[in-house]
Design a protein around this motif. Structure first.
Motif, PDB file in Angstrom:
ATOM      1  N   THR A 103       0.818  -1.218   0.000  1.00  0.00           N
ATOM      2  CA  THR A 103       0.000   0.000   0.000  1.00  0.00           C
ATOM      3  C   THR A 103       0.850   1.266   0.000  1.00  0.00           C
ATOM      4  N   GLU A 104       1.752   1.379   0.966  1.00  0.00           N
ATOM      5  CA  GLU A 104       2.509   2.614   1.116  1.00  0.00           C
ATOM      6  C   GLU A 104       3.470   2.836  -0.050  1.00  0.00           C
ATOM      7  N   THR A 105       4.087   1.758  -0.518  1.00  0.00           N
ATOM      8  CA  THR A 105       5.034   1.889  -1.625  1.00  0.00           C
ATOM      9  C   THR A 105       4.319   2.318  -2.907  1.00  0.00           C
ATOM     10  N   THR A 106       3.156   1.743  -3.178  1.00  0.00           N
ATOM     11  CA  THR A 106       2.401   2.138  -4.365  1.00  0.00           C
ATOM     12  C   THR A 106       1.909   3.572  -4.245  1.00  0.00           C
ATOM     13  N   ALA A 107       1.539   3.979  -3.043  1.00  0.00           N
ATOM     14  CA  ALA A 107       1.144   5.379  -2.834  1.00  0.00           C
ATOM     15  C   ALA A 107       2.324   6.315  -3.069  1.00  0.00           C
ATOM     16  N   ASP A 108       3.522   5.895  -2.662  1.00  0.00           N
ATOM     17  CA  ASP A 108       4.718   6.688  -2.963  1.00  0.00           C
ATOM     18  C   ASP A 108       4.875   6.862  -4.472  1.00  0.00           C
ATOM     19  N   THR A 109       4.702   5.766  -5.211  1.00  0.00           N
ATOM     20  CA  THR A 109       4.831   5.827  -6.665  1.00  0.00           C
ATOM     21  C   THR A 109       3.817   6.788  -7.261  1.00  0.00           C
ATOM     22  N   ALA A 110       2.575   6.700  -6.794  1.00  0.00           N
ATOM     23  CA  ALA A 110       1.540   7.601  -7.301  1.00  0.00           C
ATOM     24  C   ALA A 110       1.907   9.044  -7.049  1.00  0.00           C
ATOM     25  N   PHE A 111       2.435   9.330  -5.869  1.00  0.00           N
ATOM     26  CA  PHE A 111       2.755  10.725  -5.579  1.00  0.00           C
ATOM     27  C   PHE A 111       3.991  11.179  -6.338  1.00  0.00           C
ATOM     28  N   ALA A 112       4.902  10.263  -6.610  1.00  0.00           N
ATOM     29  CA  ALA A 112       6.039  10.612  -7.468  1.00  0.00           C
ATOM     30  C   ALA A 112       5.542  11.013  -8.853  1.00  0.00           C
ATOM     31  N   LEU A 113       4.564  10.297  -9.375  1.00  0.00           N
ATOM     32  CA  LEU A 113       3.990  10.647 -10.674  1.00  0.00           C
ATOM     33  C   LEU A 113       3.267  11.994 -10.615  1.00  0.00           C
ATOM     34  N   ILE A 114       2.561  12.236  -9.530  1.00  0.00           N
ATOM     35  CA  ILE A 114       1.892  13.536  -9.365  1.00  0.00           C
ATOM     36  C   ILE A 114       2.912  14.666  -9.404  1.00  0.00           C
ATOM     37  N   MET A 115       3.979  14.528  -8.635  1.00  0.00           N
ATOM     38  CA  MET A 115       5.017  15.548  -8.620  1.00  0.00           C
ATOM     39  C   MET A 115       5.643  15.724 -10.000  1.00  0.00           C
ATOM     40  N   ALA A 116       5.902  14.595 -10.667  1.00  0.00           N
ATOM     41  CA  ALA A 116       6.580  14.657 -11.959  1.00  0.00           C
ATOM     42  C   ALA A 116       5.729  15.341 -13.019  1.00  0.00           C
ATOM     43  N   VAL A 117       4.428  15.022 -13.071  1.00  0.00           N
ATOM     44  CA  VAL A 117       3.606  15.633 -14.124  1.00  0.00           C
ATOM     45  C   VAL A 117       3.328  17.104 -13.826  1.00  0.00           C
ATOM     46  N   GLN A 118       3.179  17.447 -12.549  1.00  0.00           N
ATOM     47  CA  GLN A 118       2.892  18.845 -12.229  1.00  0.00           C
ATOM     48  C   GLN A 118       4.098  19.743 -12.497  1.00  0.00           C
ATOM     49  N   ARG A 119       5.301  19.268 -12.123  1.00  0.00           N
ATOM     50  CA  ARG A 119       6.500  20.088 -12.267  1.00  0.00           C
ATOM     51  C   ARG A 119       7.303  19.768 -13.524  1.00  0.00           C
ATOM     52  N   ARG A 120       6.782  18.877 -14.366  1.00  0.00           N
ATOM     53  CA  ARG A 120       7.411  18.527 -15.652  1.00  0.00           C
ATOM     54  C   ARG A 120       8.841  18.021 -15.449  1.00  0.00           C
ATOM     55  N   LEU A 121       9.032  17.218 -14.419  1.00  0.00           N
ATOM     56  CA  LEU A 121      10.376  16.833 -14.008  1.00  0.00           C
ATOM     57  C   LEU A 121      11.120  16.027 -15.066  1.00  0.00           C
ATOM     58  N   VAL A 122      10.458  15.059 -15.670  1.00  0.00           N
ATOM     59  CA  VAL A 122      11.147  14.226 -16.658  1.00  0.00           C
ATOM     60  C   VAL A 122      11.502  15.045 -17.888  1.00  0.00           C
ATOM     61  N   GLU A 123      10.542  15.813 -18.357  1.00  0.00           N
ATOM     62  CA  GLU A 123      10.770  16.652 -19.533  1.00  0.00           C
ATOM     63  C   GLU A 123      11.935  17.608 -19.317  1.00  0.00           C
ATOM     64  N   LEU A 124      11.979  18.255 -18.164  1.00  0.00           N
ATOM     65  CA  LEU A 124      13.015  19.255 -17.912  1.00  0.00           C
ATOM     66  C   LEU A 124      14.351  18.604 -17.542  1.00  0.00           C
ATOM     67  N   ALA A 125      14.313  17.441 -16.904  1.00  0.00           N
ATOM     68  CA  ALA A 125      15.562  16.721 -16.653  1.00  0.00           C
ATOM     69  C   ALA A 125      16.201  16.291 -17.972  1.00  0.00           C
ATOM     70  N   ASN A 126      15.373  15.907 -18.927  1.00  0.00           N
ATOM     71  CA  ASN A 126      15.899  15.536 -20.243  1.00  0.00           C
ATOM     72  C   ASN A 126      16.486  16.746 -20.978  1.00  0.00           C
ATOM     73  N   LEU A 127      15.940  17.924 -20.694  1.00  0.00           N
ATOM     74  CA  LEU A 127      16.487  19.141 -21.286  1.00  0.00           C
ATOM     75  C   LEU A 127      17.954  19.307 -20.892  1.00  0.00           C
ATOM     76  N   VAL A 128      18.215  19.034 -19.614  1.00  0.00           N
ATOM     77  CA  VAL A 128      19.592  19.125 -19.116  1.00  0.00           C
ATOM     78  C   VAL A 128      20.435  17.979 -19.674  1.00  0.00           C
ATOM     79  N   ARG A 129      19.902  16.777 -19.625  1.00  0.00           N
ATOM     80  CA  ARG A 129      20.631  15.594 -20.084  1.00  0.00           C
ATOM     81  C   ARG A 129      21.063  15.732 -21.545  1.00  0.00           C
ATOM     82  N   GLU A 130      20.199  16.310 -22.367  1.00  0.00           N
ATOM     83  CA  GLU A 130      20.463  16.412 -23.803  1.00  0.00           C
ATOM     84  C   GLU A 130      21.254  17.665 -24.185  1.00  0.00           C
ATOM     85  N   GLY A 131      21.674  18.442 -23.186  1.00  0.00           N
ATOM     86  CA  GLY A 131      22.484  19.618 -23.447  1.00  0.00           C
ATOM     87  C   GLY A 131      21.731  20.794 -24.016  1.00  0.00           C
ATOM     88  N   ASP A 132      20.406  20.837 -23.788  1.00  0.00           N
ATOM     89  CA  ASP A 132      19.586  21.907 -24.353  1.00  0.00           C
ATOM     90  C   ASP A 132      19.252  23.013 -23.350  1.00  0.00           C
TER      91      ASP A 132
END
Length: 338
Positions: A105-134
């Motif tokens: 239960t708690e681990t899956t809830a952690d995952t859900a909240f990680a996704l909430i944080m990521a989509v709201q703050r565009r974390l993956v998209e913006l981390a890739n901006l740095v990774r790709e040198g852009d």
């Protein structure tokens, strides 16, 4: 269930430690398959044909296989969901199914909240901006995210996992909580100030819609084009339930044409997700490979609970976490009367 055999035979598949296998071996003859592939499929089917019990993760059972397993009495799945099993066929044969609730239960809830944080703050998209040198200038408005704190969180299915996600949102981020459920949840309402809504009301009001429902015939594609159209165009959808509760074609359309803003997905209609699925490349999608319970601690605890479930049955102490006990008892009673 059928009568207790003189010697239990167990087929174990994936995810069991040496200690867990040893515990099962104290009461049963155990045949273990660390993985299934074309080279050992025949051996697996032969072992299954003699088995009284099957335990493991990613159990690949179908009705044809059950026809070849006439002595099977117990299936202990290392998962909380059991929609991957042919439950109707298992019920007809009086085969008990045990699952592993609570420990993830708690681990899956952690995952859900990680996704909430990521989509709201565009974390993956913006981390890739740095990774790709852009990243060549200060971040401007075109890369801004959206706050999590204070946003309205809608929980579709306020069971154990849904309640744990709601707790994180309300107590950690000051989020108003809306929820749908077959019955009211007084504890959530009193502790978190959560408010019960119909699905249509929740979709219209929530800034983030989080899916936590089990998959069955009633929830198949219940998030379809009409449901997505009821959401705010600024809202995000997060799914840690099952992929088939969402009509993926409708979701892709909604994301592509900004009918909703973003999606965080840990589950998909077909897994692994096809490399040519638009969901794998859309900038407003955070997609993870079904990692809801995928931590060392939780997967170990799930496997241990599945072993404990099976040992309880094999040692005559009754079933633990049986999902179809009533059906199995009716089948057993009918067999005695014939």
């Amino acid at each position: 269930m059928a009568e207790k055999p003189q010697k239990w035979r167990v087929v174990a598949l994936r995810r069991l430690s040496d200690a867990q296998l040893a515990a099962l071996s104290q009461v049963a003859e155990v045949t273990y398959f660390e993985d299934l592939n074309s080279s050992n499929q025949a051996d697996f089917l032969l072992a299954l044909s003699k088995a009284h019990a099957l335990i493991g993760g990613k159990l690949e059972l179908d009705e044809a296989m059950l026809e070849q397993a006439p002595q099977l009495q117990v299936v202990a799945t290392i998962s909380v969901g059991y929609d991957h099993l042919p439950l109707h066929a298992l019920n007809q044969r009086g085969i008990l199914v045990c699952n592993t609730p609570d420990v993830l239960t708690e681990t899956t809830a952690d995952t859900a909240f990680a996704l909430i944080m990521a989509v709201q703050r565009r974390l993956v998209e913006l981390a890739n901006l740095v990774r790709e040198g852009d990243w060549r200038a200060h971040i401007g408005i075109e890369h801004f995210g959206i706050d999590v704190h204070g946003k309205t969180l809608g929980i579709v299915g306020a069971g154990r996992i849904g309640a744990a996600i709601a707790k994180r949102g309300a107590l950690g981020f000051g989020m108003p909580i809306l929820y749908t459920s077959a019955s009211s949840k007084p504890e959530l309402e009193q502790r978190l100030g959560a408010q019960r809504r119909t699905l249509d009301e929740l979709l219209a009001e929530a800034d983030i819609v989080c899916l936590c429902v089990p998959y069955n015939t009633d929830t198949h594609h219940f998030i379809d084009a009409d449901a997505l159209a009821r959401m705010k165009p600024t809202a995000a959808l997060v799914n840690v339930a099952r992929g088939k509760v969402v009509d993926e074609s409708a979701l892709i359309d909604a994301l592509r044409y900004s009918k909703i803003r973003a999606a965080g997905l840990d589950v998909f209609a077909q897994e692994p997700l096809s490399a040519d699925s638009p969901l794998s490349t859309m900038h407003n999608v955070v997609a993870t490979p079904h990692i809801g319970s995928a931590t060392h601690e939780t997967r170990t605890a799930m496997a241990q609970l599945a072993v404990d479930n099976l040992l309880s049955v094999l040692t005559g102490h009754g079933s633990r976490n049986g999902v179809n006990e009533d059906t199995c008892q009716r089948v057993a009673n009918a067999a005695k009367e014939t």
